[in-house]
Write a protein that holds these residues in place. Structure first.
Motif, mmCIF file in Angstrom:
data_model
loop_
_atom_site.group_PDB
_atom_site.id
_atom_site.type_symbol
_atom_site.label_atom_id
_atom_site.label_comp_id
_atom_site.label_asym_id
_atom_site.label_seq_id
_atom_site.Cartn_x
_atom_site.Cartn_y
_atom_site.Cartn_z
ATOM 1 N N ALA A 50 0.827 -1.206 0.000
ATOM 2 C CA ALA A 50 0.000 0.000 0.000
ATOM 3 C C ALA A 50 0.863 1.259 0.000
ATOM 4 N N VAL A 51 1.940 1.259 0.796
ATOM 5 C CA VAL A 51 2.844 2.414 0.835
ATOM 6 C C VAL A 51 3.472 2.636 -0.534
ATOM 7 N N GLY A 52 3.878 1.552 -1.196
ATOM 8 C CA GLY A 52 4.462 1.675 -2.528
ATOM 9 C C GLY A 52 3.495 2.294 -3.524
ATOM 10 N N ILE A 53 2.249 1.853 -3.480
ATOM 11 C CA ILE A 53 1.234 2.364 -4.406
ATOM 12 C C ILE A 53 0.947 3.834 -4.137
ATOM 13 N N LEU A 54 0.734 4.179 -2.874
ATOM 14 C CA LEU A 54 0.401 5.558 -2.526
ATOM 15 C C LEU A 54 1.572 6.511 -2.779
ATOM 16 N N THR A 55 2.798 6.040 -2.545
ATOM 17 C CA THR A 55 3.967 6.866 -2.831
ATOM 18 C C THR A 55 4.085 7.131 -4.328
ATOM 19 N N THR A 56 3.860 6.098 -5.134
ATOM 20 C CA THR A 56 3.939 6.251 -6.589
ATOM 21 C C THR A 56 2.956 7.291 -7.088
ATOM 22 N N PHE A 57 1.709 7.196 -6.635
ATOM 23 C CA PHE A 57 0.705 8.152 -7.076
ATOM 24 C C PHE A 57 0.959 9.538 -6.489
ATOM 25 N N GLY A 58 1.512 9.597 -5.268
ATOM 26 C CA GLY A 58 1.809 10.889 -4.676
ATOM 27 C C GLY A 58 2.885 11.635 -5.444
ATOM 28 N N LEU A 59 3.898 10.908 -5.913
ATOM 29 C CA LEU A 59 5.015 11.542 -6.618
ATOM 30 C C LEU A 59 4.750 11.755 -8.106
ATOM 31 N N LEU A 60 4.026 10.822 -8.722
ATOM 32 C CA LEU A 60 3.844 10.876 -10.172
ATOM 33 C C LEU A 60 2.425 11.213 -10.612
ATOM 34 N N GLY A 61 1.502 11.226 -9.671
ATOM 35 C CA GLY A 61 0.099 11.427 -10.031
ATOM 36 C C GLY A 61 -0.171 12.718 -10.763
ATOM 37 N N GLU A 62 0.392 13.824 -10.276
ATOM 38 C CA GLU A 62 0.141 15.125 -10.897
ATOM 39 C C GLU A 62 0.764 15.184 -12.292
ATOM 40 N N VAL A 64 1.168 12.646 -14.305
ATOM 41 C CA VAL A 64 0.297 11.854 -15.183
ATOM 42 C C VAL A 64 -0.929 12.665 -15.585
ATOM 43 N N LEU A 65 -1.502 13.389 -14.632
ATOM 44 C CA LEU A 65 -2.670 14.227 -14.925
ATOM 45 C C LEU A 65 -2.319 15.285 -15.963
ATOM 46 N N GLY A 66 -1.144 15.921 -15.800
ATOM 47 C CA GLY A 66 -0.726 16.923 -16.764
ATOM 48 C C GLY A 66 -0.505 16.339 -18.143
ATOM 49 N N PHE A 67 0.010 15.106 -18.183
ATOM 50 C CA PHE A 67 0.287 14.457 -19.465
ATOM 51 C C PHE A 67 -0.992 14.201 -20.255
ATOM 52 N N ILE A 68 -2.064 13.857 -19.528
ATOM 53 C CA ILE A 68 -3.324 13.571 -20.227
ATOM 54 C C ILE A 68 -4.241 14.795 -20.276
ATOM 55 N N GLY A 69 -3.737 15.952 -19.831
ATOM 56 C CA GLY A 69 -4.471 17.206 -19.997
ATOM 57 C C GLY A 69 -5.518 17.511 -18.956
ATOM 58 N N ILE A 70 -5.349 16.975 -17.729
ATOM 59 C CA ILE A 70 -6.300 17.254 -16.651
ATOM 60 C C ILE A 70 -5.658 18.230 -15.677
ATOM 61 N N SER A 71 -6.306 19.366 -15.451
ATOM 62 C CA SER A 71 -5.752 20.359 -14.533
ATOM 63 C C SER A 71 -5.922 19.908 -13.089
ATOM 64 N N MET A 72 -5.071 20.449 -12.194
ATOM 65 C CA MET A 72 -5.163 20.101 -10.781
ATOM 66 C C MET A 72 -6.481 20.569 -10.197
ATOM 67 N N SER A 73 -6.988 21.694 -10.677
ATOM 68 C CA SER A 73 -8.276 22.191 -10.177
ATOM 69 C C SER A 73 -9.399 21.223 -10.510
ATOM 70 N N ALA A 74 -9.379 20.710 -11.748
ATOM 71 C CA ALA A 74 -10.401 19.744 -12.155
ATOM 72 C C ALA A 74 -10.307 18.482 -11.319
ATOM 73 N N PHE A 75 -9.069 18.054 -11.032
ATOM 74 C CA PHE A 75 -8.917 16.836 -10.236
ATOM 75 C C PHE A 75 -9.336 17.064 -8.791
ATOM 76 N N ARG A 76 -9.104 18.282 -8.278
ATOM 77 C CA ARG A 76 -9.558 18.580 -6.917
ATOM 78 C C ARG A 76 -11.077 18.459 -6.824
ATOM 79 N N ILE A 77 -11.770 18.975 -7.841
ATOM 80 C CA ILE A 77 -13.236 18.886 -7.832
ATOM 81 C C ILE A 77 -13.684 17.437 -7.933
ATOM 82 N N ALA A 78 -13.088 16.693 -8.882
ATOM 83 C CA ALA A 78 -13.458 15.286 -9.058
ATOM 84 C C ALA A 78 -13.099 14.470 -7.821
#
Length: 206
Positions: A50-62, A64-78
């Motif tokens: 679980a720590v490995g998964i959450l760390t991966t998304f914590g470091l790379l999640g944003e 990945v979102l930028g790569f597919i064109g999703i803004s941080m504001s949109a992700f905060r709402i979702a």
């Protein structure tokens, strides 16, 4: 300097979403007839995954979102909407029922990766929370603080796994339900705040 309010928000969000106390009866149901050493090994393995998964998304999640064109504001709402739905499940006990349904899987396999690590500890809500919290951090110290808070939360789940039997008898069914509902109310408020922050960041409010 990391603000105390940010640390409190991060801890409250992750602790409520992961819900270590709510995992205790499910951990027991997934490890019937096992010795204390076997339960300890399964709980430790699940927490590491679980720590490995959450760390991966914590470091790379944003990224990945930028790569597919999703803004941080949109992700905060979702993400806020997703966490609000999780809060509703907690308030009306649907989350517990759904989690218990996942324990109906065969007990002759190792449950550490599935369903303990995924999705019980590192579920969609926890993953979304990590991305949101890291996105809210002002600098690298804030990012580090979020990951340390995540480690503390997962560690607390592991410690509760070690005392799962006595703790379940102490709280009882009613005690567990009361705690789950209180945490659900807190999560609902936090999720609404994420949505408000997302709307502000998008510029929709001017």
């Amino acid at each position: 300097m990391i603000e105390t309010s940010f640390l409190i928000t991060a801890f409250a969000t992750l602790f409520v979403v992961v819900d270590p106390l709510g995992l205790v009866p499910l951990f027991i149901a997934l490890t019937p007839g096992m010795t204390r050493e076997e339960r300890r090994a399964i709980g430790l393995r699940a927490c590491f995954v679980a720590v490995g998964i959450l760390t991966t998304f914590g470091l790379l999640g944003e990224a990945v979102l930028g790569f597919i064109g999703i803004s941080m504001s949109a992700f905060r709402i979702a993400g806020g909407i997703l966490l609000f739905l999780t809060a509703l499940d907690m308030l009306f006990e649907r989350r517990t029922q759904r989690r218990e349904g996942q324990t109906a899987a065969e007990h002759d396999h190792d449950p550490s990766v599935f369903p303990l690590a995924i999705p019980l500890i590192a579920g969609p809500g926890a993953i979304a929370s990590m991305i949101l919290l890291v996105g809210s951090a002002e600098d690298w110290t804030g990012v580090l603080a979020v990951h340390l808070v995540m480690l503390v939360t997962v560690a607390s789940a592991f410690l509760l796994f070690l005392v799962a039997g006595p703790l379940e008898r102490l709280l009882g069914r009613i005690g567990t339900l009361v705690i789950t509902r209180l945490l659900g109310m807190l999560l609902a408020a936090l999720s609404v705040q994420f949505v408000i922050d997302g709307i502000r960041g998008s510029g929709l409010l001017g």
